[in-house]
Design an enzyme around this catalytic site. Sequence first.
Site, PDB file in Angstrom:
ATOM      1  N   PHE A  67     -11.752  -7.094  13.387  1.00  8.34           N
ATOM      2  CA  PHE A  67     -10.660  -7.533  12.524  1.00  8.34           C
ATOM      3  C   PHE A  67     -10.288  -6.426  11.527  1.00  8.34           C
ATOM      4  CE2 PHE A  67      -9.237  -9.694   8.571  1.00  8.34           C
ATOM      5  CZ  PHE A  67      -8.013 -10.133   9.052  1.00  8.34           C
ATOM      6  N   GLN A  68      -9.035  -6.141  11.428  1.00  9.91           N
ATOM      7  CA  GLN A  68      -8.496  -5.094  10.549  1.00  9.91           C
ATOM      8  C   GLN A  68      -9.117  -3.726  10.810  1.00  9.91           C
ATOM      9  OE1 GLN A  68      -8.462  -6.606   6.440  1.00  9.91           O
ATOM     10  NE2 GLN A  68      -6.401  -7.399   6.811  1.00  9.91           N
ATOM     11  N   MET A 117      24.590   8.696   3.017  1.00 14.22           N
ATOM     12  CA  MET A 117      24.495   9.992   3.669  1.00 14.22           C
ATOM     13  C   MET A 117      24.780   9.873   5.166  1.00 14.22           C
ATOM     14  SD  MET A 117      24.129  13.134   3.074  1.00 14.22           S
ATOM     15  CE  MET A 117      23.166  13.689   1.660  1.00 14.22           C
ATOM     16  N   GLU A 125       0.815  -1.220   0.000  1.00 20.37           N
ATOM     17  CA  GLU A 125       0.000   0.000   0.000  1.00 20.37           C
ATOM     18  C   GLU A 125       0.850   1.272   0.000  1.00 20.37           C
ATOM     19  OE1 GLU A 125      -0.524  -2.550   2.100  1.00 20.37           O
ATOM     20  OE2 GLU A 125      -2.618  -3.208   1.874  1.00 20.37           O
ATOM     21  N   LYS A 163     -17.593  -0.456   5.515  1.00 17.39           N
ATOM     22  CA  LYS A 163     -18.030  -1.431   4.515  1.00 17.39           C
ATOM     23  C   LYS A 163     -19.540  -1.390   4.291  1.00 17.39           C
ATOM     24  CE  LYS A 163     -17.280  -6.238   3.179  1.00 17.39           C
ATOM     25  NZ  LYS A 163     -16.657  -7.523   3.522  1.00 17.39           N
TER      26      LYS A 163
END
Lengths: 592, 172
Positions: A117-118, A489, A55, A167
């Site tokens: 969940f999630q 760096m 993602e 949802k």
Amino acid sequence: MAETRPDRITGAQALIRALEHEHVELMFGYPGGCILPAYDPLLDSEIRHVLVRHEQGAGHAAEGYAHVTGKPGVAMVTSGPAATNLVTPLMDAYMDSIPMVAITGQVPTAAIGSDAFQECDTVGITRSCTKHNELVMSPADIPMAIRQAFHIATTGRPGPTLVDIPKDCLIAEMDWYWPTDQEVLDSLPGYRPNIKGHPRMIKEAAKLILASERPVVYAGGGILKARAAEALRDLVELIDAPVVTTLMARGAFPDDHPNCLGMPGMHGNATAVTSMQKSDLLIALGARFDDRITGKVDAFAPTAKVIHVDIDPAEQGKVRKPDVPIVGDADYVIREIIREIRARQAEGATQADTSAWKSTISGWREQFPLTYEMSEPGAALKPQYCIQQLHAHAPEGTIVASGVGQHQMYASQFWRFNEPYTWVNSGGLGTMGFAIPAAIGAKAARPDRTVWAVDGDGCFQMTAQELVTATLEKLPIKVALLNNSYLGMVRQWQEMFYDERYSEVFLDSSNTPDFVMWAESMGCAGFRVESPEEVAPTIEKANAINDRPVVIEFRTDAAEGVFPMVPAGASNDDLILHPSQQDRAAALQEER
Amino acid sequence: MSGSMNHHILSVLVQNRPGVLARVAGLFARRGYNIFSLAVAPAEQEGRSRITIVVDLDSAPLEQITKQLFKLIDVIKISELDPRRSVERELLIATVRAGTEARGAVLELVTIFEGKIIAVADEVLTVSLEGHPDKLDDFEDLLDSYGIVELQRTGRVALPKLDRGARLRAVN
């Protein structure tokens, strides 16, 4: 044609239709449980969806898309871990004022707060890394939430917005409607960005400009956001002033123009840095006096008056108190300043004599060009040479995306940027791994252009999986991987400020991973270059490949440092020059 | 307690939407500004709330705080209230030790300050006082000598002072 009965559709259909109404042609995303309903109507839409492999990649690709088009990048992902994976790109876009709209799935409204969940508190987590975010609680609210998100992301100071959609709101039906512009404005009574700038301040700016003997135009990323490159050039040519272009503004003014001094700041070139220090007037246009530009603020440009044009009122006086603050759109305000200067000139006003200043600057430019020493035969490549060769062989209009670190600075220093929207990088947040996904976004937006991602071995290992996306989505980007086996760096800082005590910076990436095998396993062409004479031919080979991505691994010198350098927190007067120029350092101070 | 020397009052009109208080509080936390007190409730217009924030000016210049606040999309208007040109009120409730010996003195104190007794038990009293925050500070100091068991103040609310004439009615 009047619709007699309401168009009854699901929230998911409304979401996709709303995106179509916002002229979205391309989006980046990754499906999952809660966002699932939205992926079904997507099958019937004209919108192209690029399926990433992580993602974070969707977020940076959306940023890359926005960088090169000016249109908002769109990323759509599911709830929970997917939303948290978007946090880095959102913050990156917020710091660099990139217009971006993120859509995240959320657990059903009834489950919110139950540790489902999630589930995660997406709007809570992203509140401080978005310009605005919203949790939709009814399917009927989806069109307005999307309209607001696009409006806010693209107006005023651009930035990322996020719409979190449970949802059940995607599944349930609603009566389709599309809010009017007026309805959107009415719904946001506290949001009215100022475009025009105060006329009295514009007059004041023109007066200061005409009176200045040592002006410097300090052009920032806001020039690109405001599509003001042309206005900038008109202003610069009208007053014949030197211009510095910040890391976010590379390409906003052509490097090959005689007035361009290049990049200022921590790794800016000596002339750009010193001209600001010695200036009597900084004309700051869409720039925010970042600490990487100013060095120690109290010692920054001590003799300069400041005209500060910025669309964000909070930037006025945040770091440096301006003498003339102008809140407005850079393009509009610059044109107004030009008009005012011309009007004054028509009335007989003349500009102060800047010739002594110009000759001082050209003296510095002659003595302190950006430089490096070519490698000894058989030794590792110089990264600067690789960048110069990439540029020398690049077709016109080539877009360069970069990761973060030494390779980013070399790219900004040694590429010649002559066209706006050809440089894509992570300036404010400094996000390692930005280059590959951002290059994919840029390539998706501009398939006709060559897109080079300049990457380091550290950055590459953070987001290389997106090369699978590039291969399978037929987005043939090219990656120039400068492999010095170190976090270069950080190594440079340890070398200079920690007595060469190298702690956890050796990535040991000369054999593991095998970057060429890795590239090939992802469907790319892979090359390894170890000697200077192979550099140009391999780049030409890479340029000839257009059916798949290419990765060239350049084995570069770990001991090479980025110069000049202003150590963190030091004054810009204490610039450390390239070792070969250090004997001349006094010349920067004496010619006042 | 109000230490009003280095404090300023911001009256912030916002859209009354979920999360608006979190946005304001989050902004203060993220930018390192200190909130001294905060009160929030629906305002006169439907769908609007007014947040009264007393800010600690040692943490940042007021101008920068105001500008950053105004960047929040839900913020509609910000008025900076100069304590000299505004009316301020706060409510304090406290449960104080007031056994037989001290009860008379506590009652007297409440009477002097024009406070109220709102609950009574054998050894303690719960008292309330509404007024200017400075007055509440004094009251709190004096109550403390009897022993404060629990105390809650609302944080101040404020509005601009009205013009001449009406101002007479706005004494502390």
